[in-house]
Design a protein around this motif. Structure first.
Motif, short mmCIF file in Angstrom:
data_model
loop_
_atom_site.label_atom_id
_atom_site.label_comp_id
_atom_site.label_asym_id
_atom_site.label_seq_id
_atom_site.Cartn_x
_atom_site.Cartn_y
_atom_site.Cartn_z
N PRO A 39 0.80 -1.23 0.00
CA PRO A 39 0.00 0.00 0.00
C PRO A 39 0.84 1.28 0.00
N MET A 40 2.01 1.25 0.62
CA MET A 40 2.88 2.43 0.58
C MET A 40 3.43 2.61 -0.83
N GLN A 41 3.84 1.52 -1.46
CA GLN A 41 4.32 1.62 -2.84
C GLN A 41 3.23 2.17 -3.75
N ALA A 42 2.00 1.71 -3.56
CA ALA A 42 0.89 2.18 -4.40
C ALA A 42 0.63 3.67 -4.20
N ALA A 43 0.65 4.12 -2.95
CA ALA A 43 0.43 5.55 -2.67
C ALA A 43 1.55 6.38 -3.26
N ALA A 44 2.78 5.90 -3.16
CA ALA A 44 3.92 6.63 -3.73
C ALA A 44 3.84 6.63 -5.26
N ARG A 45 3.48 5.49 -5.84
CA ARG A 45 3.38 5.39 -7.30
C ARG A 45 2.33 6.36 -7.83
N ALA A 46 1.24 6.56 -7.08
CA ALA A 46 0.19 7.51 -7.49
C ALA A 46 0.72 8.93 -7.55
N ARG A 47 1.86 9.19 -6.86
CA ARG A 47 2.50 10.51 -6.88
C ARG A 47 3.71 10.54 -7.81
N GLY A 48 3.88 9.49 -8.57
CA GLY A 48 4.99 9.44 -9.53
C GLY A 48 6.30 8.95 -8.96
N LEU A 49 6.27 8.33 -7.78
CA LEU A 49 7.49 7.83 -7.14
C LEU A 49 7.54 6.32 -7.18
N ASP A 50 8.66 5.78 -7.60
CA ASP A 50 8.86 4.34 -7.66
C ASP A 50 9.78 3.91 -6.51
N LEU A 51 9.26 3.12 -5.60
CA LEU A 51 10.03 2.64 -4.46
C LEU A 51 10.43 1.17 -4.62
N SER A 52 10.12 0.59 -5.77
CA SER A 52 10.26 -0.86 -5.94
C SER A 52 11.70 -1.36 -5.86
N ASP A 53 12.68 -0.48 -6.05
CA ASP A 53 14.08 -0.91 -5.99
C ASP A 53 14.61 -0.99 -4.57
N LEU A 54 13.86 -0.52 -3.60
CA LEU A 54 14.33 -0.47 -2.21
C LEU A 54 14.06 -1.80 -1.50
N ARG A 55 14.94 -2.14 -0.56
CA ARG A 55 14.79 -3.34 0.25
C ARG A 55 15.10 -2.99 1.70
N ALA A 56 14.32 -3.56 2.60
CA ALA A 56 14.49 -3.27 4.02
C ALA A 56 15.80 -3.83 4.55
N ARG A 57 16.39 -3.06 5.44
CA ARG A 57 17.57 -3.51 6.17
C ARG A 57 17.49 -2.95 7.58
N GLN A 58 18.27 -3.51 8.47
CA GLN A 58 18.26 -3.06 9.85
C GLN A 58 19.38 -2.04 10.07
N PHE A 59 19.06 -1.01 10.84
CA PHE A 59 20.06 -0.01 11.23
C PHE A 59 21.15 -0.71 12.02
N GLU A 60 22.40 -0.24 11.82
CA GLU A 60 23.53 -0.79 12.57
C GLU A 60 24.48 0.32 12.97
#
Length: 151
Positions: free
Chosen positions: A49-70
């Motif tokens: 749902p976040m990707q869809a909301a961002a895509r509706a604004r012209g932003l592509d987040l699909s290349d990102l992957r979660a990682r943990q802060f260190e």
């Protein structure tokens, strides 16, 4: 000099990847990344749902992957941007003694907003409201950097 900026939330699937996506679209001369203080979603793409909301604004987040802060992130980045006070405290708890990298709340850059944190849309379900606040804070951070203010 290129600024290296890390955006941090809890799970790194909603707020921080959205903040990274919005900011990198506005300020292309920065190197950006995002992370979560918890490792719940390591390796996963941003929440659908976040990707869809961002895509509706012209932003592509699909290349990102979660990682943990260190703790090594303090040495890798010039600025660490937390989405809320809990994230900020969790980040600071991992600060190595020799690191001075600033850690700030993203909403500190949202001029005119009374928000003291970016609400987590994973729980609130308000993805558009979250993105509105992220865009406001991102524009404020860009203005801060373009004005040459210290990090």
């Amino acid at each position: 000099m290129t600024k290296r900026i890390l955006f941090v939330c809890l799970g790194n699937i909603c707020r921080s990847p959205a903040a990274e996506g919005v900011f990198r679209d506005l300020f292309k001369q920065a190197e950006t990344d995002s992370a979560g203080t918890a490792g719940y979603h390591v390796g996963e793409p941003p929440y659908g749902p976040m990707q869809a909301a961002a895509r509706a604004r012209g932003l592509d987040l699909s290349d990102l992957r979660a990682r943990q802060f260190e703790p090594q992130d303090f040495a890798r980045f010039d600025l660490i941007v937390a989405m809320d006070g809990d994230n900020l405290r969790n980040i600071e708890a991992q600060r190595p003694a020799d690191q001075i990298t600033p850690v700030v709340l993203f909403t500190d850059f949202a001029a005119g907003s009374s928000a003291d944190h970016v609400p987590d849309p994973y729980y609130t379900r308000d993805f558009d409201g979250c993105l509105d606040l992220i865009e406001q804070a991102a524009r404020g951070l860009v203005s801060h950097l373009e004005a040459g203010h210290a990090l």
